[in-house]
Enzyme design. Structure first.
Site, short mmCIF file in Angstrom:
data_model
loop_
_atom_site.label_atom_id
_atom_site.label_comp_id
_atom_site.label_asym_id
_atom_site.label_seq_id
_atom_site.Cartn_x
_atom_site.Cartn_y
_atom_site.Cartn_z
N LYS A 1 5.72 15.33 1.38
CA LYS A 1 6.53 14.24 1.93
C LYS A 1 7.85 14.11 1.16
O LYS A 1 8.91 13.94 1.73
CB LYS A 1 5.72 12.95 1.85
CG LYS A 1 6.52 11.69 1.77
CD LYS A 1 6.55 10.99 3.09
CE LYS A 1 7.37 9.73 3.07
NZ LYS A 1 7.47 9.08 1.80
N HIS B 1 -1.69 9.14 -0.81
CA HIS B 1 -2.09 9.25 -2.22
C HIS B 1 -3.55 9.70 -2.32
O HIS B 1 -3.89 10.55 -3.15
CB HIS B 1 -1.99 7.89 -2.92
CG HIS B 1 -0.60 7.32 -2.99
ND1 HIS B 1 -0.23 6.20 -2.30
CD2 HIS B 1 0.50 7.71 -3.68
CE1 HIS B 1 1.03 5.91 -2.56
NE2 HIS B 1 1.51 6.81 -3.39
N HIS C 1 -2.03 4.56 -0.50
CA HIS C 1 -2.36 4.71 0.92
C HIS C 1 -3.04 6.06 1.07
O HIS C 1 -3.26 6.79 0.09
CB HIS C 1 -1.09 4.59 1.78
CG HIS C 1 0.03 5.48 1.35
ND1 HIS C 1 -0.06 6.85 1.36
CD2 HIS C 1 1.28 5.19 0.87
CE1 HIS C 1 1.07 7.38 0.93
NE2 HIS C 1 1.90 6.40 0.60
#
Ligand code: AMP
Length: 280
Positions: A149, A37, A34
């Protein structure tokens, strides 16, 4: 874009690039790309002459009963997206090659993996540290890029690199979010439409903690309780933890004096989602 699956060949290719004086940048992933990345890859593109992306769903970081088997995979799409952002080489080893019969050596990073996700997922960070150490020895990067994250993962890798004197620069990349604040994750795929609405509460909870902090609140218990309240007000949510911790040691704080990380993990339906923010 070159695709390699063989460990020995990957090592030889890395040696050749190093001998030619090229900087190798590595972005380790479990695939199903996504925008999070892809942002890491763009940073890697800027940092390395050779940009390698590893794609490996690592079984040793999943616990029994976790989603190793159903973890989303789409190799064709991943290869197309990686080629579009200018990745030079995809390293995609098999589980059998990474963990052949007789495998029994693991890397354990101790204190920083005890709390937060480490408490909820025993063995998870041992699996992460082990596979990242292996990837470092296979791809031989000068620079490795990880997302903020997975904040505890980033702290764990930094600790491992320091403790084991690995000659690799670890670079963190800020969290990439949907327009409504939800942090991008491969696991967002598990959310039903109603759960997707509730999942907004994770980033909203962090915003609430930040707003209180800006207004002068320094008690960790108050910040965490307020953040938790935002999430628990939504259906389909089950809080695993909301914690206010030291940014480096990840020790829980009573009072925020010199900054902190607010980290949380929440089940939304069957998806276990994580998010965090820094208090400056
Ligand atoms: P994964 O494939 O989930 O193991 O993630 C591979 C890398 O991408 C890790 O370093 C993650 O921290 C990073 N990553 C995943 N999602 C995001 C995001 N939303 N923003 C920034 N980095 C991310």
């Amino acid at each position: 874009m070159e695709i390699l699956t063989d460990i020995r060949v990957m090592q030889q290719v890395a040696d050749e690039h190093r001998a030619a004086g090229r900087t190798i940048a590595l972005v380790p992933t479990m695939g199903f790309f996504h925008e999070g990345h892809l942002s890491l890859m763009r940073l890697g593109r800027a940092r390395g002459d050779l940009l390698v992306v590893s794609l490996f769903v690592n079984p040793t970081q999943f616990g029994p009963g976790e989603d190793f088997k159903e973890y989303p995979r789409d190799l064709d799409r991943d290869l197309r997206l990686a080629a579009e952002v200018g990745v030079d080489l995809i390293f995609e080893p098999s589980v059998e090659a990474m963990y052949p019969p007789g495998f029994q050596t693991f890397v354990t990073v101790e204190e920083v993996t005890r709390g937060l996700c480490g408490a909820a997922r025993p063995g998870h960070f041992r699996g992460v540290a082990t596979v990242v150490a292996k990837l470092f020895h296979i791809v031989k990067p000068h620079v490795a890029i990880f997302g903020e994250k997975d904040y505890q993962q980033l702290v764990t890798i930094r600790r491992m690199v320091r403790d084991l004197n690995l000659d690799i620069e670890v670079v963190g990349h800020p969290i990439v979010r949907e327009p409504d604040g939800l942090a991008l994750s491969s696991r967002n795929l598990y959310l039903s439409p109603a759960e997707r609405v509730s999942a907004r509460s994770l980033s909203q909870a962090l915003e609430r903690a930040k707003a209180l902090y800006r207004a002068g609140e320094r008690q960790a218990a108050v910040l965490a309780a307020e953040a938790r309240g935002v999430i628990e007000a939504q259906p389909h949510t089950r809080v695993d933890y909301v914690a206010v911790c030291d940014r480096e040691t990840l020790e829980p704080l009573d009072e925020v004096k010199e900054g902190a990380v607010v980290a949380l993990a929440v089940f939304v339906g069957r998806a276990r989602l994580i998010d965090n923010c820094l208090l400056p």
